[in-house]
Design an enzyme around this catalytic site. Structure first.
Site, PDB file in Angstrom:
ATOM      1  N   SER A  68       1.214  -0.799  -0.155  1.00 45.30           N
ATOM      2  CA  SER A  68       0.218   0.372  -0.238  1.00 45.30           C
ATOM      3  C   SER A  68       1.167   1.396   0.367  1.00 45.30           C
ATOM      4  CB  SER A  68      -0.758  -0.553   1.093  1.00 45.30           C
ATOM      5  OG  SER A  68      -1.663   1.493   1.535  1.00 45.30           O
ATOM      6  N   TYR A  71      -2.359  -0.825  10.314  1.00 51.69           N
ATOM      7  CA  TYR A  71      -2.546  -0.623   9.125  1.00 51.69           C
ATOM      8  C   TYR A  71      -1.172  -0.295   8.227  1.00 51.69           C
ATOM      9  CZ  TYR A  71      -4.078  -0.769   4.470  1.00 51.69           C
ATOM     10  OH  TYR A  71      -3.554  -1.705   2.608  1.00 51.69           O
TER      11      TYR A  71
HETATM   12  O1  NJP Z   1     -10.305  -5.461  -0.459  1.00 50.25           O
HETATM   13  P1  NJP Z   1     -11.595  -6.385  -0.097  1.00 50.25           P
HETATM   14  P2  NJP Z   1      -9.346  -5.078  -1.181  1.00 50.25           P
HETATM   15  N1  NJP Z   1      -7.352 -14.794   4.981  1.00 50.25           N
HETATM   16  O2  NJP Z   1     -12.065  -5.799   1.024  1.00 50.25           O
HETATM   17  C1  NJP Z   1      -9.984 -11.697   1.695  1.00 50.25           C
HETATM   18  C2  NJP Z   1      -4.935  -4.223  -0.085  1.00 50.25           C
HETATM   19  N2  NJP Z   1      -4.761  -2.500  -0.680  1.00 50.25           N
HETATM   20  O3  NJP Z   1      -9.570  -5.474  -2.880  1.00 50.25           O
HETATM   21  O4  NJP Z   1     -11.953 -13.995   3.007  1.00 50.25           O
HETATM   22  C3  NJP Z   1      -7.955 -15.220   3.764  1.00 50.25           C
HETATM   23  O5  NJP Z   1     -12.643  -5.962  -1.163  1.00 50.25           O
HETATM   24  C4  NJP Z   1     -11.067 -11.089   1.714  1.00 50.25           C
HETATM   25  O6  NJP Z   1     -11.576 -12.634   1.545  1.00 50.25           O
HETATM   26  P3  NJP Z   1     -12.874 -12.936   2.098  1.00 50.25           P
HETATM   27  C5  NJP Z   1      -5.607  -4.546   1.075  1.00 50.25           C
HETATM   28  O7  NJP Z   1      -4.770  -4.011   1.804  1.00 50.25           O
HETATM   29  C6  NJP Z   1      -6.388  -1.964  -1.170  1.00 50.25           C
HETATM   30  O8  NJP Z   1      -9.645  -3.849  -1.826  1.00 50.25           O
HETATM   31  O9  NJP Z   1     -13.825 -13.932   1.496  1.00 50.25           O
HETATM   32  N3  NJP Z   1      -8.393 -13.726   3.125  1.00 50.25           N
HETATM   33  C7  NJP Z   1     -11.227 -10.505  -0.097  1.00 50.25           C
HETATM   34  O10 NJP Z   1     -10.960 -11.489  -1.109  1.00 50.25           O
HETATM   35  C8  NJP Z   1      -5.064  -6.270   0.703  1.00 50.25           C
HETATM   36  O11 NJP Z   1      -4.108  -6.453   1.128  1.00 50.25           O
HETATM   37  C9  NJP Z   1      -6.309  -0.602  -0.362  1.00 50.25           C
HETATM   38  O12 NJP Z   1     -13.371 -12.005   3.423  1.00 50.25           O
HETATM   39  C10 NJP Z   1      -9.284 -13.045   3.420  1.00 50.25           C
HETATM   40  C11 NJP Z   1     -10.110  -9.679   0.393  1.00 50.25           C
HETATM   41  O13 NJP Z   1      -8.650 -10.653   1.033  1.00 50.25           O
HETATM   42  C12 NJP Z   1      -5.963  -6.260  -0.556  1.00 50.25           C
HETATM   43  O14 NJP Z   1      -5.688  -4.424  -1.057  1.00 50.25           O
HETATM   44  C13 NJP Z   1      -5.569   0.259  -0.027  1.00 50.25           C
HETATM   45  C14 NJP Z   1      -8.817 -12.758   4.987  1.00 50.25           C
HETATM   46  C15 NJP Z   1     -10.158  -8.025   0.292  1.00 50.25           C
HETATM   47  O15 NJP Z   1     -10.859  -7.679  -0.209  1.00 50.25           O
HETATM   48  C16 NJP Z   1      -7.061  -6.653  -1.352  1.00 50.25           C
HETATM   49  O16 NJP Z   1      -7.831  -5.194  -0.701  1.00 50.25           O
HETATM   50  C17 NJP Z   1      -4.137  -0.312  -0.427  1.00 50.25           C
HETATM   51  C18 NJP Z   1      -8.303 -13.834   6.271  1.00 50.25           C
HETATM   52  N4  NJP Z   1      -8.804 -13.831   7.128  1.00 50.25           N
HETATM   53  C19 NJP Z   1      -4.644  -1.468  -0.451  1.00 50.25           C
HETATM   54  N5  NJP Z   1      -9.327 -10.949   5.189  1.00 50.25           N
HETATM   55  C20 NJP Z   1      -7.876   0.109  -0.992  1.00 50.25           C
HETATM   56  N6  NJP Z   1      -9.136  -0.913  -1.064  1.00 50.25           N
HETATM   57  O17 NJP Z   1      -8.566   1.737  -0.587  1.00 50.25           O
HETATM   58  C21 NJP Z   1      -9.334 -10.644   4.351  1.00 50.25           C
HETATM   59  O18 NJP Z   1      -3.193   0.249  -0.429  1.00 50.25           O
HETATM   60  N7  NJP Z   1      -9.436 -11.825   3.089  1.00 50.25           N
END
Ligand code: NJP
Length: 265
Positions: free
Chosen positions: A145, A158
């Site tokens: 990020s 974070y």
């Molecule tokens: O977020 P979201 P993003 N074990 O909430 C999964 C980074 N990022 O696509 O487990 C396994 O739509 C969750 O799946 P589920 C951010 O830090 C974002 O934006 O089914 N999986 C879902 O598929 C992250 O590293 C922004 O709930 C787990 C996914 O993660 C990445 O981008 C800005 C889990 C999250 O999808 C993807 O985020 C930035 C677990 N314990 C960096 N916990 C931004 N959106 O602004 C969650 O700089 N997931």
């Protein structure tokens, strides 16, 4: 766009049930890659699996996995190797954030963010490293990020996790330099995904940064275009990364002048 060099490659994506993970999966499948999709929401993975198999006729394997469960990570990756034989590309995308000032963050939130964003990412990486080194082939892509470069108020924890991801990624790149294994960090600014449902309870940040939020398919395209190339970092949007460069050079001045810009949460 068909990326010929990805045809038939085996790509593992964590956090593939939504957001940029799901978009990366879609573009990878459109390029002919075979996929392993991991997340906790198995129904969403099943839906994506059937959509991608029907549309692109590629192999899509899914496993329910909470990446913070390191024993389960080992078990799932053993099953991945049994099913796929090898992993060519690992996209460590699973992650979440909670925007809260340091004094208000609970121990559960602190541990939770580190266990998923940092330890989970390292656990998955550890599982593919020996074979990638042995084969002298592979690519590890870590979704970090801009928060890993500039820490702003209400994102102390974070930001700390993403700084850790960047430190790990940079060391990994040097360790693997002689093994033909590529290592890329992805450092986006805000992206319009469900991330903010958890991160930004009150919606203040989303309201403040709405005008320059990135689209998830745009970020995913940059990620997929970097696959199996020597891309060191992907920084989006570019102007935000310029900020982090200036910050490193003139931290005191930048913190003084940028005070208002930092307080968006
Ligand atoms: O977020 P979201 P993003 N074990 O909430 C999964 C980074 N990022 O696509 O487990 C396994 O739509 C969750 O799946 P589920 C951010 O830090 C974002 O934006 O089914 N999986 C879902 O598929 C992250 O590293 C922004 O709930 C787990 C996914 O993660 C990445 O981008 C800005 C889990 C999250 O999808 C993807 O985020 C930035 C677990 N314990 C960096 N916990 C931004 N959106 O602004 C969650 O700089 N997931």
């Amino acid at each position: 766009m068909v990326r010929e060099h990805l045809k038939g490659k085996h790509i593992v994506i964590t956090g593939a049930s939504g957001g940029i993970g799901a978009e990366i999966a879609k573009l990878s499948a459109a390029s002919g890659a075979n996929l392993v999709l991991l997340a906790r929401s198995i129904e969403k993975l099943e839906q994506l699996q059937s959509e991608l198999q029907q549309k692109h006729h590629v192999k899509v394997v899914i496993f329910q996995l909470d990446v913070s469960d390191t024993e389960k990570v080992q078990e799932v990756f053993q099953r991945i190797f049994a099913e796929m034989g090898s992993v060519d590309i690992l996209v460590n995308n699973a992650g979440f954030g909670v925007f809260r000032e340091a004094h208000a963050a609970t121990m559960d939130e602190i541990k939770g963010m580190f266990e998923v964003n940092v330890v989970g990412l390292m656990a998955c990486t550890s599982m593919v490293l020996p074979k990638m080194r042995e084969r002298r082939f592979g690519h590890i892509i870590n979704i970090a990020s801009q928060a890993g470069k500039i820490a702003t108020p209400k994102s102390s924890v974070y930001s700390a996790t993403k700084h850790a991801v960047l430190g790990y990624t940079n060391s990994l790149r040097l360790e693997l330099a002689d093994y033909n294994v590529q290592v890329t960090s992805v450092n986006p600014g805000p992206i319009a995904t469900n991330f903010f449902n958890i991160a930004d309870e009150k919606g203040t940040y989303v309201k403040n940064v709405q005008r320059f939020m990135l689209k998830p398919d745009y970020v995913a395209e940059k990620v997929v275009n970097s696959m199996l190339t020597k891309t060191r970092e992907i920084n989006l949007p570019r102007w935000m990364n310029m900020g982090s460069v200036v910050y490193v050079l003139f931290p005191r001045l930048f913190e003084r002048i940028g005070k208002k810009a930092f307080n968006q949460k």
